[in-house]
Motif scaffolding. Structure first.
Motif, PDB file in Angstrom:
ATOM      1  N   CYS A  52       1.855  -1.885 -17.856  1.00  0.00           N
ATOM      2  CA  CYS A  52       2.248  -2.149 -19.215  1.00  0.00           C
ATOM      3  C   CYS A  52       2.262  -3.568 -19.397  1.00  0.00           C
ATOM      4  N   TYR A  96       4.903  -5.083 -20.957  1.00  0.00           N
ATOM      5  CA  TYR A  96       6.259  -5.507 -20.830  1.00  0.00           C
ATOM      6  C   TYR A  96       6.827  -5.410 -19.401  1.00  0.00           C
ATOM      7  N   ASP A  97       8.031  -5.714 -19.266  1.00  0.00           N
ATOM      8  CA  ASP A  97       8.378  -5.819 -17.777  1.00  0.00           C
ATOM      9  C   ASP A  97       9.742  -5.464 -17.840  1.00  0.00           C
ATOM     10  N   CYS A  98       9.902  -4.325 -17.975  1.00  0.00           N
ATOM     11  CA  CYS A  98      11.560  -3.716 -17.988  1.00  0.00           C
ATOM     12  C   CYS A  98      11.935  -3.415 -16.616  1.00  0.00           C
ATOM     13  N   TYR A 144      13.884  -1.603 -15.117  1.00  0.00           N
ATOM     14  CA  TYR A 144      14.212  -0.241 -14.658  1.00  0.00           C
ATOM     15  C   TYR A 144      12.658   0.454 -14.580  1.00  0.00           C
ATOM     16  N   CYS A 145      11.690  -0.087 -14.792  1.00  0.00           N
ATOM     17  CA  CYS A 145      10.356   0.661 -15.387  1.00  0.00           C
ATOM     18  C   CYS A 145       9.927   1.063 -13.823  1.00  0.00           C
ATOM     19  N   LEU A 155       6.873   1.955 -13.237  1.00  0.00           N
ATOM     20  CA  LEU A 155       5.546   1.546 -12.564  1.00  0.00           C
ATOM     21  C   LEU A 155       5.630   0.646 -11.658  1.00  0.00           C
ATOM     22  N   CYS A 211       2.319   4.317 -19.074  1.00  0.00           N
ATOM     23  CA  CYS A 211       1.888   2.850 -19.675  1.00  0.00           C
ATOM     24  C   CYS A 211       2.996   2.921 -21.210  1.00  0.00           C
ATOM     25  N   ASP A 212       2.966   1.870 -21.989  1.00  0.00           N
ATOM     26  CA  ASP A 212       3.368   2.061 -23.071  1.00  0.00           C
ATOM     27  C   ASP A 212       2.319   2.355 -23.828  1.00  0.00           C
ATOM     28  N   LYS A 251       7.828   0.540 -27.031  1.00  0.00           N
ATOM     29  CA  LYS A 251       8.729  -0.149 -27.370  1.00  0.00           C
ATOM     30  C   LYS A 251       8.160  -1.488 -27.938  1.00  0.00           C
TER      31      LYS A 251
END
Ligand code: SF4
Length: 338
Positions: A87, A89-91, A93-94, A96, A140-141, A174
């Motif tokens: 992804c 983004y970089d959350c 809690y992700c 992945l 993924c997103d 997101k």
């Protein structure tokens, strides 16, 4: 994109040529299989996340896979397919980042093979056991890299050719990259689902994702045009003002929704990780307060790290009760283990 790896087998695929033409300054490196680059051990996920490479690959094997049992938004059968791994983004809690060795993006370009597999899956749908929901944002997103992949621009019209009673498509995101959807006339079987946390939480731990107010504006635009949307309150994240912040978030969302009937589904789920995944993510980001929260506990029976039972139940019950002020219970789905 500094580096683009391309599998030899798809070097002349039209989608590859299009992507390479759009990135004339990228270094292009040939490889036999994407796994040579992606699955190599001893890669530094955190470092790679700063400058990920793109890997263009051909998907082989199974294109459509079953979701975990409670991954549901009300369809009779739930499956997923992944045009990408990883992804933009970089959350924090992700999952992945706990699952893959590499933060590079893999994009599978053979959309035509996915569509054949999806048609075959839809042919299995029988009366009394329909629809099947196809989730596209599992690995993924769904929309974050739309400008690069053109995924929604390709698959939303494709799903519009399928029987909406038999096949739903969930685009989970997101991002605010909804223009390929807004370019079409609405059909009920395409659900653009926004993952949402209170603004203060999103700012701290959803790095790179669209601001919450922009995601809510996208919900407004889609519902104004008659599109179904989904709300994904999963995971729920603790904060000092949990109740006030989630109440405010829901008020803002439902003030933006043009017609509550267009809220197809809401999912609510706790913050949870398989223990091994939690350990890996906590090693990557030892300074991350969310991961060091004292109310996160390991359940050795279920091999899961989550908030303690009482916190988890209190958070979920609160959010569900707040949701019930706006919409009926039969469109609210609790996610526990998926
Ligand atoms: S948007 Fe989803 S897939 Fe992307 S980093 Fe965040 S949790 Fe992971």
């Amino acid at each position: 994109m500094d580096t683009i790896y391309v599998e030899d087998e798809i070097r002349d695929h039209p989608r590859v040529l299009k992507i390479l033409a759009r990135h004339p300054k990228s270094s292009v490196v040939s490889c036999e299989r994407y796994s040579e680059v992606f699955n190599v051990r001893a890669q530094n996920f955190r470092l790679q996340k700063k400058r990920p490479a793109l890997i263009l690959a051909k998907k082989h094997g199974k294109f459509v896979l079953p979701t975990p049992p409670d991954y549901s938004i009300g369809a009779a059968k739930n499956v997923y397919f992944s045009h990408m791994l990883n992804c933009l983004y970089d959350c924090r809690y992700c999952f992945l980042q706990g699952m893959y060795q590499s933060a590079n993006y893999v994009h599978f370009v053979n959309a035509e093979d996915y569509q054949t597999a999806i048609r075959e899956e839809v042919a299995l749908v029988s009366e009394g056991n329909s629809p099947t929901c196809f989730f596209s944002g599992y690995d993924c997103d769904s929309l974050a890299l739309e400008s690069l992949t053109g995924f929604a621009a390709e698959f939303a019209p494709f799903f519009q050719t399928l029987d909406p009673e038999k096949a739903w498509l969930e685009l989970r995101t997101k991002s605010v990259n909804i223009s390929p959807i807004l370019a079409l006339d609405p059909t009920p079987n395409i659900i653009t689902a926004f993952s949402l946390t209170p603004d203060s939480v999103a700012r701290k731990i959803e790095h790179g994702a669209a601001p919450i107010k922009n995601r809510i504006n996208s919900i407004r635009s889609l519902t104004q045009q008659g599109w179904n949307v989904g709300l994904r309150l999963d995971p729920l994240i603790s904060s000092d003002n949990f109740e006030a912040e989630y109440r405010e978030l829901l008020e803002q969302i439902f003030a933006a929704v043009a017609d509550v009937e267009l809220v197809h589904s809401v999912t609510v789920g706790p913050l949870r990780f398989p223990t091994a995944m939690y350990d890996k993510i906590a090693r990557l980001y030892p300074e991350e307060p969310m991961l060091a929260d004292f109310s996160l506990v390991e359940n050795r029976e279920t091999n899961r790290v989550s908030y303690d039972e009482e916190t988890e139940a209190r958070q979920e019950d609160f959010v569900v009760q707040e949701l019930l002020k706006f919409m009926p219970a039969n469109r609210i789905f609790r996610q526990e283990d998926s």
